[in-house]
Write a protein that holds these residues in place. Structure first.
Motif, short mmCIF file in Angstrom:
data_model
loop_
_atom_site.label_atom_id
_atom_site.label_comp_id
_atom_site.label_asym_id
_atom_site.label_seq_id
_atom_site.Cartn_x
_atom_site.Cartn_y
_atom_site.Cartn_z
N VAL A 24 0.87 -1.19 0.00
CA VAL A 24 0.00 0.00 0.00
C VAL A 24 0.90 1.24 0.00
O VAL A 24 0.68 2.19 -0.76
N ALA A 25 1.93 1.20 0.84
CA ALA A 25 2.86 2.34 0.92
C ALA A 25 3.62 2.50 -0.40
O ALA A 25 3.82 3.61 -0.89
N ALA A 26 4.01 1.37 -0.99
CA ALA A 26 4.77 1.44 -2.26
C ALA A 26 3.91 2.08 -3.36
O ALA A 26 4.39 2.92 -4.13
N PHE A 27 2.64 1.70 -3.41
CA PHE A 27 1.77 2.30 -4.44
C PHE A 27 1.45 3.77 -4.12
O PHE A 27 1.28 4.57 -5.03
N SER A 28 1.37 4.11 -2.82
CA SER A 28 1.14 5.52 -2.46
C SER A 28 2.29 6.36 -3.00
O SER A 28 2.09 7.43 -3.57
N ARG A 29 3.50 5.84 -2.80
CA ARG A 29 4.68 6.55 -3.30
C ARG A 29 4.62 6.65 -4.84
O ARG A 29 4.92 7.69 -5.42
N PHE A 30 4.18 5.56 -5.47
CA PHE A 30 4.16 5.55 -6.94
C PHE A 30 3.15 6.56 -7.49
O PHE A 30 3.39 7.17 -8.53
N VAL A 31 2.02 6.74 -6.79
CA VAL A 31 1.05 7.76 -7.23
C VAL A 31 1.73 9.13 -7.26
O VAL A 31 1.64 9.87 -8.24
N LEU A 32 2.46 9.45 -6.17
CA LEU A 32 3.14 10.75 -6.10
C LEU A 32 4.21 10.86 -7.19
O LEU A 32 4.36 11.90 -7.83
N GLN A 33 4.93 9.76 -7.40
CA GLN A 33 5.98 9.78 -8.43
C GLN A 33 5.37 10.02 -9.82
O GLN A 33 5.88 10.80 -10.61
N ALA B 252 10.25 1.15 -10.91
CA ALA B 252 9.06 0.58 -11.58
C ALA B 252 9.43 -0.72 -12.29
O ALA B 252 8.65 -1.68 -12.30
N ILE B 253 10.64 -0.77 -12.85
CA ILE B 253 11.08 -1.99 -13.53
C ILE B 253 11.29 -3.11 -12.51
O ILE B 253 10.79 -4.23 -12.67
N ILE B 254 12.01 -2.79 -11.44
CA ILE B 254 12.36 -3.84 -10.47
C ILE B 254 11.14 -4.31 -9.68
O ILE B 254 10.83 -5.50 -9.61
N GLU B 255 10.41 -3.35 -9.08
CA GLU B 255 9.29 -3.74 -8.21
C GLU B 255 8.06 -4.14 -9.03
O GLU B 255 7.28 -4.97 -8.62
N GLY B 256 7.89 -3.48 -10.18
CA GLY B 256 6.67 -3.71 -10.96
C GLY B 256 6.83 -4.78 -12.00
O GLY B 256 6.25 -5.86 -11.89
N CYS B 257 7.66 -4.48 -13.03
CA CYS B 257 7.76 -5.41 -14.16
C CYS B 257 8.28 -6.77 -13.70
O CYS B 257 7.87 -7.81 -14.22
N ARG C 61 -3.12 -7.60 -12.80
CA ARG C 61 -3.46 -6.24 -13.25
C ARG C 61 -2.37 -5.25 -12.83
O ARG C 61 -2.03 -4.34 -13.57
N HIS C 62 -1.81 -5.45 -11.63
CA HIS C 62 -0.74 -4.55 -11.16
C HIS C 62 0.50 -4.69 -12.05
O HIS C 62 1.19 -3.71 -12.34
N ALA C 63 0.79 -5.94 -12.44
CA ALA C 63 1.94 -6.16 -13.32
C ALA C 63 1.72 -5.40 -14.62
O ALA C 63 2.61 -4.70 -15.11
N ASP C 64 0.52 -5.51 -15.14
CA ASP C 64 0.20 -4.83 -16.39
C ASP C 64 0.36 -3.30 -16.24
O ASP C 64 0.88 -2.63 -17.12
N LEU C 65 -0.09 -2.80 -15.10
CA LEU C 65 0.05 -1.36 -14.81
C LEU C 65 1.53 -0.95 -14.82
O LEU C 65 1.89 0.10 -15.34
N SER C 66 2.39 -1.80 -14.26
CA SER C 66 3.82 -1.49 -14.23
C SER C 66 4.38 -1.42 -15.65
O SER C 66 5.14 -0.51 -15.98
N TRP C 67 4.01 -2.39 -16.49
CA TRP C 67 4.52 -2.39 -17.86
C TRP C 67 4.01 -1.15 -18.62
O TRP C 67 4.74 -0.52 -19.36
N ARG C 68 2.74 -0.82 -18.41
CA ARG C 68 2.20 0.38 -19.07
C ARG C 68 2.92 1.63 -18.58
O ARG C 68 3.20 2.55 -19.35
N SER C 69 3.22 1.67 -17.28
CA SER C 69 3.89 2.85 -16.72
C SER C 69 5.29 3.00 -17.30
O SER C 69 5.71 4.09 -17.68
N VAL C 70 6.02 1.87 -17.35
CA VAL C 70 7.38 1.92 -17.90
C VAL C 70 7.33 2.35 -19.37
O VAL C 70 8.13 3.18 -19.82
#
Ligand SMILES: [Fe+2]
Ligand SMILES: [Fe+2]
Length: 222
Positions: free
Chosen positions: A24-33, A97-102, A137-146
């Motif tokens: 939850v904290a990691a995604f909160s940070r990602f929203v701000l980023q 985003a690559i390490i934690e997400g993809c 879905r989160h994985a997909d979000l990471s790939w889209r973000s990258v």
């Protein structure tokens, strides 16, 4: 199951719940980023939705932990220094985003899917199925973000390539969705916890069949 095994299984669910809670904290940070980088609203909205998913995952895991240990469990205070002290320049955000997400989310999603197939307990399977669906879905979000970051900041392409290659070489099967470090849970696969060797095998497969092709897709598109 012996009482000792129930406690051990309950503790595994507790640990997993804490991992989900930390997400939850990691995604909160990602929203701000993402806001800082000027990302489009669909990425912001889906990241906020992912935060909500992780709150639900944590609740479900704590629920199972309580059931097996016989004690009420839940999160306590969280040390946020790791979350708040991260660098917020585009390169650092992209690498994370690559390490934690993809990598992290893609491997987590695959592990959760296999765990759900091997689980014999119907309640546990429902929890893991929900987690597997959301993590994918989160994985997909990471790939889209990258993908978006590289379009907006094309000068970071070679940095991204290095981060992918480094992560492929060092990919760990121990992810936030399956945080059991030791190979002591062979007998727990029917209760939703994969053994370390299962996770290693899944990680190998995901690197080959999912992560590499998606990475090549990113670099072949202009
Ligand atoms: Fe999760
Ligand atoms: Fe997730």
């Amino acid at each position: 199951m012996t009482p000792e095994e129930r406690i051990r299984l309950g503790n595994a669910w507790l640990k997993m719940g804490l991992g989900e809670h930390a997400s939850v904290a990691a995604f909160s940070r990602f929203v701000l980023q993402l806001l800082g980088l000027g990302a489009p609203p669909d990425l912001i909205r889906d990241t906020i939705k992912a935060m909500d998913d992780e709150v639900q995952h944590a609740r479900l895991c704590f629920g199972l932990a309580s059931e097996f240990t016989g004690q009420a469990v839940g999160p306590g205070r969280m040390n946020l220094s790791n979350v708040l002290e991260q660098a917020d320049d585009p390169q650092s955000i992209l690498e994370l985003a690559i390490i934690e997400g993809c990598f992290g989310e893609t491997i987590s999603a695959a592990c959760a899917k296999v765990a759900s197939e091997r689980t014999e307990d119907i309640n546990i399977r429902a929890v893991i199925l929900r987690i597997a669906k959301d993590e994918s879905r989160h994985a997909d979000l990471s790939w889209r973000s990258v993908h978006w970051i590289l379009k907006a900041y094309p000068e970071l392409r070679s940095i991204a390539r290095d981060a992918f290659i480094h992560s492929i070489t060092h990919a760990s099967p121990v992810t936030h969705a399956s945080p059991v470090e030791e190979d002591e849970y062979d007998s727990f696969e029917k209760y939703g916890h994969l053994s370390l060797s299962s996770k290693q095998a899944i990680t190998e497969q995901v690197l080959k069949q999912v992560i590499r092709p998606r990475m090549e897709e990113i670099f072949s598109s202009s």
